[in-house]
Write a protein that holds these residues in place. Sequence first.
Motif, PDB file in Angstrom:
ATOM      1  N   MET A   1       9.858 -21.685   3.794  1.00 47.58           N
ATOM      2  CA  MET A   1       9.572 -20.136   4.175  1.00 47.58           C
ATOM      3  C   MET A   1       8.564 -19.982   4.168  1.00 47.58           C
ATOM      4  SD  MET A   1      12.781 -18.494   4.939  1.00 47.58           S
ATOM      5  CE  MET A   1      13.772 -18.231   4.149  1.00 47.58           C
ATOM      6  N   THR A   2       7.245 -19.432   4.090  1.00 49.03           N
ATOM      7  CA  THR A   2       6.165 -18.442   4.696  1.00 49.03           C
ATOM      8  C   THR A   2       6.659 -17.506   5.136  1.00 49.03           C
ATOM      9  OG1 THR A   2       6.070 -19.507   7.319  1.00 49.03           O
ATOM     10  CG2 THR A   2       5.385 -21.065   4.997  1.00 49.03           C
ATOM     11  N   GLY A   3       5.346 -16.605   4.332  1.00 47.68           N
ATOM     12  CA  GLY A   3       5.290 -15.573   4.731  1.00 47.68           C
ATOM     13  C   GLY A   3       4.871 -15.191   6.056  1.00 47.68           C
ATOM     14  N   VAL A   4       4.402 -14.832   7.334  1.00 50.85           N
ATOM     15  CA  VAL A   4       3.899 -14.848   8.483  1.00 50.85           C
ATOM     16  C   VAL A   4       3.149 -12.985   8.177  1.00 50.85           C
ATOM     17  CG1 VAL A   4       3.425 -14.658  10.501  1.00 50.85           C
ATOM     18  CG2 VAL A   4       5.544 -15.996   9.653  1.00 50.85           C
ATOM     19  N   GLY A   5       3.821 -12.481   8.397  1.00 47.63           N
ATOM     20  CA  GLY A   5       3.070 -11.064   8.481  1.00 47.63           C
ATOM     21  C   GLY A   5       3.248  -9.737   7.855  1.00 47.63           C
ATOM     22  N   LEU A   6       2.509  -9.568   7.089  1.00 48.67           N
ATOM     23  CA  LEU A   6       2.604  -7.868   6.104  1.00 48.67           C
ATOM     24  C   LEU A   6       1.977  -7.191   6.214  1.00 48.67           C
ATOM     25  CD1 LEU A   6       3.181  -7.383   3.083  1.00 48.67           C
ATOM     26  CD2 LEU A   6       1.296  -8.484   2.241  1.00 48.67           C
ATOM     27  N   GLY A   7       2.441  -5.737   6.787  1.00 52.43           N
ATOM     28  CA  GLY A   7       2.265  -4.055   6.505  1.00 52.43           C
ATOM     29  C   GLY A   7       2.431  -3.587   5.812  1.00 52.43           C
ATOM     30  N   ILE A   8       1.207  -2.649   5.213  1.00 52.15           N
ATOM     31  CA  ILE A   8       1.648  -1.660   4.573  1.00 52.15           C
ATOM     32  C   ILE A   8       1.569  -0.646   5.064  1.00 52.15           C
ATOM     33  CG2 ILE A   8       0.414  -0.726   2.550  1.00 52.15           C
ATOM     34  CD1 ILE A   8      -0.172  -3.229   1.543  1.00 52.15           C
ATOM     35  N   GLY A   9       2.262   0.027   5.566  1.00 52.94           N
ATOM     36  CA  GLY A   9       2.286   2.044   6.209  1.00 52.94           C
ATOM     37  C   GLY A   9       1.567   2.791   5.128  1.00 52.94           C
ATOM     38  N   GLN A  10       0.913   3.300   6.085  1.00 54.84           N
ATOM     39  CA  GLN A  10       0.115   4.542   5.509  1.00 54.84           C
ATOM     40  C   GLN A  10       0.066   5.752   6.300  1.00 54.84           C
ATOM     41  OE1 GLN A  10      -3.972   3.227   4.562  1.00 54.84           O
ATOM     42  NE2 GLN A  10      -5.390   4.934   5.059  1.00 54.84           N
ATOM     43  N   GLY A  11       0.242   6.836   5.395  1.00 57.29           N
ATOM     44  CA  GLY A  11       0.499   8.162   6.229  1.00 57.29           C
ATOM     45  C   GLY A  11      -0.893   8.802   6.361  1.00 57.29           C
ATOM     46  N   PRO A  12      -1.074   9.508   7.069  1.00 55.99           N
ATOM     47  CA  PRO A  12      -2.399  10.469   7.294  1.00 55.99           C
ATOM     48  C   PRO A  12      -3.496  10.686   6.774  1.00 55.99           C
ATOM     49  CG  PRO A  12      -0.537  11.875   7.870  1.00 55.99           C
ATOM     50  CD  PRO A  12      -0.064  10.162   7.637  1.00 55.99           C
ATOM     51  N   SER A  13      -3.555  10.968   5.777  1.00 57.37           N
ATOM     52  CA  SER A  13      -4.083  11.264   4.163  1.00 57.37           C
ATOM     53  C   SER A  13      -4.699  10.010   3.878  1.00 57.37           C
ATOM     54  CB  SER A  13      -3.846  12.160   3.779  1.00 57.37           C
ATOM     55  OG  SER A  13      -2.392  11.846   3.379  1.00 57.37           O
ATOM     56  N   ARG A  17      -2.712   7.534  -6.049  1.00 54.15           N
ATOM     57  CA  ARG A  17      -1.944   7.016  -6.673  1.00 54.15           C
ATOM     58  C   ARG A  17      -0.256   7.787  -7.186  1.00 54.15           C
ATOM     59  NH1 ARG A  17      -3.583   5.022 -12.813  1.00 54.15           N
ATOM     60  NH2 ARG A  17      -3.821   3.238 -11.703  1.00 54.15           N
ATOM     61  N   GLY A  18       0.241   6.803  -7.023  1.00 44.12           N
ATOM     62  CA  GLY A  18       2.165   7.649  -7.308  1.00 44.12           C
ATOM     63  C   GLY A  18       2.282   7.705  -6.232  1.00 44.12           C
ATOM     64  N   SER A  19       1.636   7.887  -5.135  1.00 42.79           N
ATOM     65  CA  SER A  19       1.907   8.114  -3.844  1.00 42.79           C
ATOM     66  C   SER A  19       3.343   7.357  -3.353  1.00 42.79           C
ATOM     67  CB  SER A  19       1.062   7.764  -2.499  1.00 42.79           C
ATOM     68  OG  SER A  19       0.438   7.318  -2.286  1.00 42.79           O
ATOM     69  N   THR A  20       4.452   7.075  -1.891  1.00 38.19           N
ATOM     70  CA  THR A  20       4.969   5.700  -1.325  1.00 38.19           C
ATOM     71  C   THR A  20       4.205   4.983  -0.596  1.00 38.19           C
ATOM     72  OG1 THR A  20       7.108   7.195  -2.226  1.00 38.19           O
ATOM     73  CG2 THR A  20       7.232   5.739  -1.013  1.00 38.19           C
ATOM     74  N   ALA A  21       4.752   4.041  -0.223  1.00 34.96           N
ATOM     75  CA  ALA A  21       4.093   3.272   0.572  1.00 34.96           C
ATOM     76  C   ALA A  21       5.139   2.029   1.252  1.00 34.96           C
ATOM     77  CB  ALA A  21       3.084   2.232   0.103  1.00 34.96           C
ATOM     78  N   ARG A  22       5.283   2.657   2.242  1.00 35.92           N
ATOM     79  CA  ARG A  22       5.939   1.232   3.476  1.00 35.92           C
ATOM     80  C   ARG A  22       5.633  -0.243   3.229  1.00 35.92           C
ATOM     81  NH1 ARG A  22       9.573   3.054   8.659  1.00 35.92           N
ATOM     82  NH2 ARG A  22       9.748   4.460   6.739  1.00 35.92           N
ATOM     83  N   LEU A  23       6.033  -1.707   3.180  1.00 38.31           N
ATOM     84  CA  LEU A  23       5.854  -2.707   2.886  1.00 38.31           C
ATOM     85  C   LEU A  23       6.680  -3.428   4.094  1.00 38.31           C
ATOM     86  CD1 LEU A  23       5.678  -3.067  -0.638  1.00 38.31           C
ATOM     87  CD2 LEU A  23       3.378  -2.986   1.062  1.00 38.31           C
ATOM     88  N   ARG A  24       6.052  -3.771   4.627  1.00 33.92           N
ATOM     89  CA  ARG A  24       6.840  -4.634   5.548  1.00 33.92           C
ATOM     90  C   ARG A  24       6.163  -6.519   5.738  1.00 33.92           C
ATOM     91  NH1 ARG A  24       6.967  -1.993  11.479  1.00 33.92           N
ATOM     92  NH2 ARG A  24       7.103  -0.466  10.125  1.00 33.92           N
ATOM     93  N   ALA A  25       7.432  -7.037   5.573  1.00 32.88           N
ATOM     94  CA  ALA A  25       6.898  -8.743   6.584  1.00 32.88           C
ATOM     95  C   ALA A  25       7.571  -9.431   7.323  1.00 32.88           C
ATOM     96  CB  ALA A  25       7.149  -9.374   4.863  1.00 32.88           C
ATOM     97  N   THR A  26       6.737 -10.356   7.372  1.00 33.10           N
ATOM     98  CA  THR A  26       7.542 -10.936   8.486  1.00 33.10           C
ATOM     99  C   THR A  26       8.004 -12.289   7.813  1.00 33.10           C
ATOM    100  OG1 THR A  26       6.350  -9.735  10.750  1.00 33.10           O
ATOM    101  CG2 THR A  26       7.335 -11.654  11.484  1.00 33.10           C
ATOM    102  N   VAL A  27       9.189 -13.835   8.225  1.00 31.47           N
ATOM    103  CA  VAL A  27       9.219 -14.288   7.419  1.00 31.47           C
ATOM    104  C   VAL A  27       9.752 -15.487   8.233  1.00 31.47           C
ATOM    105  CG1 VAL A  27      10.454 -15.389   5.795  1.00 31.47           C
ATOM    106  CG2 VAL A  27       9.544 -13.656   5.265  1.00 31.47           C
ATOM    107  N   GLU A  28       9.460 -16.813   8.428  1.00 30.49           N
ATOM    108  CA  GLU A  28       9.356 -17.969   9.506  1.00 30.49           C
ATOM    109  C   GLU A  28       9.733 -18.198   8.353  1.00 30.49           C
ATOM    110  OE1 GLU A  28       6.317 -19.403  11.755  1.00 30.49           O
ATOM    111  OE2 GLU A  28       6.785 -17.307  12.858  1.00 30.49           O
ATOM    112  N   ASN A  29      11.267 -18.743   8.232  1.00 35.90           N
ATOM    113  CA  ASN A  29      11.386 -20.343   8.480  1.00 35.90           C
ATOM    114  C   ASN A  29      11.221 -21.744   8.726  1.00 35.90           C
ATOM    115  OD1 ASN A  29      13.470 -22.111   6.494  1.00 35.90           O
ATOM    116  ND2 ASN A  29      15.284 -21.024   7.244  1.00 35.90           N
TER     117      ASN A  29
END
Length: 66
Positions: A1-13, A17-29
């Motif tokens: 398997m390989t990781g194809v895409g990775l995105g990190i969500g970010q708020g407007p500001s 440190r200590g804030s929450t981020a959304r991680l997203r990955a696209t995986v291909e087999n």
Amino acid sequence: MTGVGLGIGQGPSGFSRGSTARLRATVENAGNQNARFFTVSFYDGDPDLGGVYLTSAWVTNEVPAF
């Protein structure tokens, strides 16, 4: 398997440190069998070069081989 895409969500500001981020990955087999029930791990940097572990996600959806 390989990781194809990775995105990190970010708020407007942006991140702070200590804030929450959304991680997203696209995986291909790239194997010859469908894959299901595996872990995807996220690192800040390359883990082979000392990248820092962030978190992991358990994937239950089937990823078809191609």
